[in-house]
Design a protein around this motif. Structure first.
Motif, PDB file in Angstrom:
ATOM      1  N   THR A 157      15.531   8.519  10.914  1.00  0.00           N
ATOM      2  CA  THR A 157      15.729   9.145   9.608  1.00  0.00           C
ATOM      3  C   THR A 157      16.638   8.282   8.745  1.00  0.00           C
ATOM      4  N   TYR A 158      17.792   7.944   9.309  1.00  0.00           N
ATOM      5  CA  TYR A 158      18.766   7.161   8.547  1.00  0.00           C
ATOM      6  C   TYR A 158      18.264   5.756   8.232  1.00  0.00           C
ATOM      7  N   THR A 159      17.589   5.126   9.166  1.00  0.00           N
ATOM      8  CA  THR A 159      17.074   3.779   8.919  1.00  0.00           C
ATOM      9  C   THR A 159      16.061   3.799   7.781  1.00  0.00           C
ATOM     10  N   SER A 160      15.211   4.811   7.748  1.00  0.00           N
ATOM     11  CA  SER A 160      14.238   4.939   6.654  1.00  0.00           C
ATOM     12  C   SER A 160      14.940   5.084   5.315  1.00  0.00           C
ATOM     13  N   LEU A 161      15.955   5.943   5.260  1.00  0.00           N
ATOM     14  CA  LEU A 161      16.690   6.144   4.015  1.00  0.00           C
ATOM     15  C   LEU A 161      17.433   4.881   3.593  1.00  0.00           C
ATOM     16  N   ILE A 162      18.072   4.221   4.548  1.00  0.00           N
ATOM     17  CA  ILE A 162      18.794   2.982   4.257  1.00  0.00           C
ATOM     18  C   ILE A 162      17.822   1.925   3.734  1.00  0.00           C
ATOM     19  N   HIS A 163      16.637   1.846   4.335  1.00  0.00           N
ATOM     20  CA  HIS A 163      15.627   0.901   3.868  1.00  0.00           C
ATOM     21  C   HIS A 163      15.269   1.173   2.416  1.00  0.00           C
ATOM     22  N   TYR A 206       9.231  15.415   9.459  1.00  0.00           N
ATOM     23  CA  TYR A 206      10.157  15.023   8.394  1.00  0.00           C
ATOM     24  C   TYR A 206      10.334  13.505   8.333  1.00  0.00           C
ATOM     25  N   ASN A 207      10.535  12.870   9.497  1.00  0.00           N
ATOM     26  CA  ASN A 207      10.746  11.422   9.509  1.00  0.00           C
ATOM     27  C   ASN A 207       9.563  10.664   8.930  1.00  0.00           C
ATOM     28  N   THR A 208       8.357  11.119   9.241  1.00  0.00           N
ATOM     29  CA  THR A 208       7.155  10.454   8.736  1.00  0.00           C
ATOM     30  C   THR A 208       7.114  10.482   7.215  1.00  0.00           C
ATOM     31  N   ILE A 209       7.419  11.633   6.648  1.00  0.00           N
ATOM     32  CA  ILE A 209       7.369  11.765   5.184  1.00  0.00           C
ATOM     33  C   ILE A 209       8.543  11.036   4.532  1.00  0.00           C
ATOM     34  N   ILE A 210       9.731  11.168   5.100  1.00  0.00           N
ATOM     35  CA  ILE A 210      10.910  10.475   4.559  1.00  0.00           C
ATOM     36  C   ILE A 210      10.688   8.966   4.589  1.00  0.00           C
ATOM     37  N   ASP A 211      10.114   8.461   5.669  1.00  0.00           N
ATOM     38  CA  ASP A 211       9.853   7.029   5.771  1.00  0.00           C
ATOM     39  C   ASP A 211       8.858   6.576   4.701  1.00  0.00           C
ATOM     40  N   SER A 212       7.793   7.335   4.512  1.00  0.00           N
ATOM     41  CA  SER A 212       6.792   6.983   3.501  1.00  0.00           C
ATOM     42  C   SER A 212       7.395   7.015   2.093  1.00  0.00           C
ATOM     43  N   LEU A 213       8.157   8.053   1.791  1.00  0.00           N
ATOM     44  CA  LEU A 213       8.801   8.144   0.483  1.00  0.00           C
ATOM     45  C   LEU A 213       9.754   6.971   0.266  1.00  0.00           C
ATOM     46  N   SER A 214      10.521   6.642   1.291  1.00  0.00           N
ATOM     47  CA  SER A 214      11.489   5.544   1.187  1.00  0.00           C
ATOM     48  C   SER A 214      10.796   4.204   0.987  1.00  0.00           C
ATOM     49  N   LYS A 215       9.723   3.972   1.725  1.00  0.00           N
ATOM     50  CA  LYS A 215       8.991   2.715   1.585  1.00  0.00           C
ATOM     51  C   LYS A 215       8.369   2.576   0.201  1.00  0.00           C
ATOM     52  N   ASP A 216       8.035   3.702  -0.404  1.00  0.00           N
ATOM     53  CA  ASP A 216       7.449   3.694  -1.742  1.00  0.00           C
ATOM     54  C   ASP A 216       8.527   3.790  -2.829  1.00  0.00           C
ATOM     55  N   THR A 217       9.782   3.591  -2.446  1.00  0.00           N
ATOM     56  CA  THR A 217      10.968   3.651  -3.315  1.00  0.00           C
ATOM     57  C   THR A 217      11.106   4.978  -4.066  1.00  0.00           C
ATOM     58  N   LEU A 218      10.626   6.036  -3.467  1.00  0.00           N
ATOM     59  CA  LEU A 218      10.832   7.389  -3.996  1.00  0.00           C
ATOM     60  C   LEU A 218      12.043   7.974  -3.266  1.00  0.00           C
ATOM     61  N   VAL A 219      13.164   7.274  -3.424  1.00  0.00           N
ATOM     62  CA  VAL A 219      14.359   7.562  -2.633  1.00  0.00           C
ATOM     63  C   VAL A 219      14.952   8.927  -2.963  1.00  0.00           C
ATOM     64  N   ASP A 220      14.959   9.311  -4.235  1.00  0.00           N
ATOM     65  CA  ASP A 220      15.491  10.632  -4.583  1.00  0.00           C
ATOM     66  C   ASP A 220      14.710  11.728  -3.880  1.00  0.00           C
ATOM     67  N   MET A 224       0.840  -1.180   0.000  1.00  0.00           N
ATOM     68  CA  MET A 224       0.000   0.000   0.000  1.00  0.00           C
ATOM     69  C   MET A 224       0.883   1.240   0.000  1.00  0.00           C
ATOM     70  N   LYS A 225       0.666   2.113  -0.928  1.00  0.00           N
ATOM     71  CA  LYS A 225       1.469   3.323  -1.046  1.00  0.00           C
ATOM     72  C   LYS A 225       0.883   4.436  -0.185  1.00  0.00           C
ATOM     73  N   GLY A 226       1.806   5.250   0.363  1.00  0.00           N
ATOM     74  CA  GLY A 226       1.381   6.394   1.155  1.00  0.00           C
ATOM     75  C   GLY A 226       0.931   7.524   0.247  1.00  0.00           C
ATOM     76  N   ASN A 227       0.192   8.444   0.810  1.00  0.00           N
ATOM     77  CA  ASN A 227      -0.227   9.611   0.049  1.00  0.00           C
ATOM     78  C   ASN A 227       0.847  10.684   0.216  1.00  0.00           C
ATOM     79  N   ASN A 228       1.955  10.466  -0.487  1.00  0.00           N
ATOM     80  CA  ASN A 228       3.126  11.320  -0.331  1.00  0.00           C
ATOM     81  C   ASN A 228       2.889  12.745  -0.801  1.00  0.00           C
ATOM     82  N   SER A 229       2.168  12.913  -1.887  1.00  0.00           N
ATOM     83  CA  SER A 229       1.948  14.268  -2.397  1.00  0.00           C
ATOM     84  C   SER A 229       1.130  15.095  -1.405  1.00  0.00           C
TER      85      SER A 229
END
Length: 138
Positions: free
Chosen positions: A61-67, A27-41, A1-6
Motif C-alpha cells: 500500500t505504502y510503496t504504491s502511494l510513495i510511487h 484496495y491495494n490493486t486499486i490504490i496501485d493503479s490510481l498511483s501509477k496513473d498519477t491520480l494520487v489524491d 497504459m492507464k488502468g480502468n480506474n473508474s
C-alpha cells in the motif's frame, strides 16, 4: 497504459453495496493503479477510506502511494508517507527503496539517492538488478 480506474472503483462500490467487504488485496490493486496513473489524491482518499473500514495498510500500500507522489515530484509527501509507514512498524522493502532511489536519480538528486542506498545496505536489503541499473545511470 492507464488502468480502468473508474470501473475498478465501481466494482468496489458494488462489493460494498452487497455487503462483501473489500480486503487489502482489492484496495491495494486499486490504490496501485490510481498511483501509477498519477491520480494520487484519489489514491490517498481511497487509502483513508480503507483504514476507516478497518483494513490495515501494508508495505505494498505504502510503496504504491510513495510511487505515485514521487512521480509528481512531491518529496515532502513521499517523506511523510515513509515516516508514517515506519511509525506503524511497516518497513520499506527492496521495491520501496527502488522507487525512491530511481526517482531521486531521475530528478538529479544523486546525493540523496546514494544516501538511500546506504540505508538499504545498513538494513541488509540487497539492491536488485533494477537498483544497480539506476546506480549506473546516476
Amino acid at each position: 497504459m492507464k488502468g480502468n480506474n473508474s470501473a475498478a472503483i465501481q466494482l468496489l462500490r458494488k462489493m460494498e453495496e452487497r455487503a462483501c467487504k473489500p480486503n487489502l488485496v482489492v484496495y491495494n490493486t486499486i490504490i496501485d493503479s490510481l498511483s501509477k496513473d498519477t491520480l494520487v489524491d484519489d489514491a490517498l482518499n481511497l487509502f483513508s477510506e480503507m483504514m476507516c473500514n478497518g483494513v490495515a495498510p501494508d508495505v505494498i500500500t505504502y510503496t504504491s502511494l510513495i510511487h505515485g507522489v514521487c512521480k509528481l515530484g512531491e518529496w515532502k509527501e513521499a517523506t511523510r508517507l515513509l515516516h508514517e509507514m515506519v511509525s506503524k512498524n511497516i518497513y520499506p522493502d527492496v521495491h520501496t527503496f527502488n522507487v525512491l532511489v530511481d526517482t531521486l536519480y531521475k530528478d538529479g538528486m544523486v546525493l540523496e539517492a546514494e544516501g538511500m542506498v546506504e540505508i538499504m545496505i545498513q538494513r541488509d536489503i540487497e539492491p536488485n538488478t533494477v537498483r544497480y541499473n539506476s546506480l549506473m545511470d546516476g
